[in-house]
Scaffold this motif. Structure first.
Motif, PDB file in Angstrom:
ATOM      1  N   TRP A 131       0.061  10.646   7.838  1.00 48.53           N
ATOM      2  CA  TRP A 131       0.944  10.055   6.829  1.00 48.53           C
ATOM      3  C   TRP A 131       0.427  10.373   5.427  1.00 48.53           C
ATOM      4  O   TRP A 131       1.193  10.715   4.531  1.00 48.53           O
ATOM      5  N   CYS A 155      -5.707   4.369   1.217  1.00 47.23           N
ATOM      6  CA  CYS A 155      -4.257   4.236   1.367  1.00 47.23           C
ATOM      7  C   CYS A 155      -3.837   4.478   2.819  1.00 47.23           C
ATOM      8  O   CYS A 155      -3.014   3.747   3.365  1.00 47.23           O
ATOM      9  N   GLY A 156      -4.411   5.502   3.422  1.00 45.34           N
ATOM     10  CA  GLY A 156      -4.087   5.791   4.816  1.00 45.34           C
ATOM     11  C   GLY A 156      -4.424   4.610   5.716  1.00 45.34           C
ATOM     12  O   GLY A 156      -3.616   4.207   6.560  1.00 45.34           O
ATOM     13  N   HIS A 194       0.800   6.205  -7.264  1.00 43.69           N
ATOM     14  CA  HIS A 194      -0.457   6.534  -7.950  1.00 43.69           C
ATOM     15  C   HIS A 194      -0.406   7.897  -8.653  1.00 43.69           C
ATOM     16  O   HIS A 194      -1.180   8.143  -9.577  1.00 43.69           O
ATOM     17  N   ALA A 198       0.629   4.098  -2.790  1.00 40.48           N
ATOM     18  CA  ALA A 198       0.248   5.475  -2.469  1.00 40.48           C
ATOM     19  C   ALA A 198       1.192   6.479  -3.123  1.00 40.48           C
ATOM     20  O   ALA A 198       0.769   7.532  -3.592  1.00 40.48           O
ATOM     21  N   THR A 199       2.463   6.130  -3.166  1.00 38.24           N
ATOM     22  CA  THR A 199       3.410   7.048  -3.806  1.00 38.24           C
ATOM     23  C   THR A 199       3.406   6.883  -5.317  1.00 38.24           C
ATOM     24  O   THR A 199       3.703   7.825  -6.045  1.00 38.24           O
ATOM     25  N   VAL A 242       0.823  -1.208   0.000  1.00 35.30           N
ATOM     26  CA  VAL A 242       0.000   0.000   0.000  1.00 35.30           C
ATOM     27  C   VAL A 242       0.859   1.262   0.000  1.00 35.30           C
ATOM     28  O   VAL A 242       0.593   2.212  -0.745  1.00 35.30           O
ATOM     29  N   ALA A 243       1.895   1.270   0.820  1.00 37.81           N
ATOM     30  CA  ALA A 243       2.781   2.445   0.867  1.00 37.81           C
ATOM     31  C   ALA A 243       3.354   2.716  -0.522  1.00 37.81           C
ATOM     32  O   ALA A 243       3.420   3.860  -0.967  1.00 37.81           O
ATOM     33  N   TRP A 281      -2.114   1.589   4.831  1.00 38.80           N
ATOM     34  CA  TRP A 281      -0.774   1.798   5.370  1.00 38.80           C
ATOM     35  C   TRP A 281      -0.759   1.554   6.873  1.00 38.80           C
ATOM     36  O   TRP A 281       0.146   0.925   7.415  1.00 38.80           O
ATOM     37  N   LEU A 282      -1.789   2.042   7.538  1.00 34.26           N
ATOM     38  CA  LEU A 282      -1.848   1.922   8.995  1.00 34.26           C
ATOM     39  C   LEU A 282      -1.903   0.468   9.447  1.00 34.26           C
ATOM     40  O   LEU A 282      -1.137   0.054  10.317  1.00 34.26           O
ATOM     41  N   GLY A 288      -2.588   7.559  10.319  1.00 36.93           N
ATOM     42  CA  GLY A 288      -2.953   7.272   8.936  1.00 36.93           C
ATOM     43  C   GLY A 288      -3.226   8.553   8.167  1.00 36.93           C
ATOM     44  O   GLY A 288      -2.739   8.742   7.049  1.00 36.93           O
TER      45      GLY A 288
END
Lengths: 194, 194
Positions: free
Chosen positions: B156, A152-153, A107, A104-105, A100-101, A156-157, B153
DNA sequence: ACCTGAACACCGTTCAAGT
DNA sequence: ACCTGAACACCGTTCAAGT
């Protein structure tokens, strides 16, 4: 691709999958090459970047995920479909550490190897959201970008070990921000008429 | 600490702040040492890890932040205080690139140099949440851990450039999941009596 | 006390040279 | 076509040696 190269490629990918599962998403490319019994330069020719490697590792899961969006849209009510979609996403996050991290970058970067996959997830999310909004069961002031961001948040969490056990609960909290509770306006009363 | 060492320390810290602001949270320690005109070993004696460096860089901001929680608790209604607290947190995240990600991983690791700071933010959050819950304006099924997680979350996420412009909106979406809308039960009707 | 250069074991990138 | 070793410029860690 020549058949011997194809075989090499598959072997490297299988070893990479094991190495990432074992050592986490930051295992060195050198280690993967070593474990695969292949030159580092060879590994990097197949996968020029870590993102390219992850794209290959995640492709099947991501295809299944976006396909699932279609199924949910066809078989479930808009609110249920959206909720289940979030649940599928969290399951994906929990099953693929670091994915996911990276997404997120990626996308917002068309050059990334994961860009297309991100766009597909984004599009599926936006579609399910719009359907729920049209039906009046999702907040109207959330965009597809917002939803993708929140996903994404959350993803990631829950990727962080201390928060993983609360994944399902956190998912429902977030869902309550997106979906409109039936109790609030089940009688379809127009909300704000001047 | 000797006065010349203290002066050295302050200078290194100032240079480090500039270097992190300029080059992002992943600037190499070597670069920082070089820019400060000091040996790498010296930098690492002052700050054995990147987290130790960030702890020093963020200390003042984090102190101000947690102090702000006290002020909000004293001066605002529970729901307003909690909402403002989230807003302060987002502002902190936007102002200190990479800080939230580091804190999210540090908060479960007592050995981290950022552990105490994380615990302070966590405690402040839990306090404001409990106050709102006691007052009946926040969901009762959210724990302090949940809130801290959601804050991480969100923090970030807005740290990623594409999502920064939506920070305020995303914050309000999240808040709507935590705070109970007055419209739903402003008359203090007991929700579920069998 | 405080500082430092240098050796160390790593990393990803690149490319000329091999089969 | 496909592969590789080696050189390269980096990284953070560690420590014996300096002032």
């Amino acid at each position: 691709m020549r058949s011997d190269a194809k075989k090499n490629y598959d072997h490297v990918l299988a070893v990479a999958r094991a190495a990432v599962t074992e050592g986490g998403p930051d295992v060195s490319m050198r280690d993967i090459a070593r474990q695969a019994g292949v030159g580092l330069a060879t590994l990097l020719r197949h996968f020029p970047t870590r993102e390219a490697l992850f794209e290959a590792l995640l492709r099947a899961s991501l295809d299944r995920l976006t396909q699932r969006a279609d199924e949910l849209e066809a078989s479930r009510k808009p609110d249920e479909a959206l909720l289940s979609w979030l649940s599928e996403w969290v399951a994906f996050a929990l099953g693929h550490r670091g994915a996911v991290a990276m997404m997120a970058t990626a996308h917002a970067n068309p050059d990334s190897a994961l860009y297309a996959a991100c766009a597909a997830v984004h599009a599926a999310s936006a579609r399910l959201l719009l359907r729920a909004q049209t039906d009046g069961v999702a907040r109207a002031d959330i965009t597809g970008d917002d939803l993708f961001g929140l996903m994404c948040g959350l993803g990631w969490l829950v990727d962080l070990p201390p928060f993983a056990p609360r994944a399902d609960h956190l998912l429902h909290i977030l869902a309550s921000a997106i979906l409109i509770e039936p109790a609030a306006g089940s009688g379809r009363i127009e909300a704000t008429r001047p």
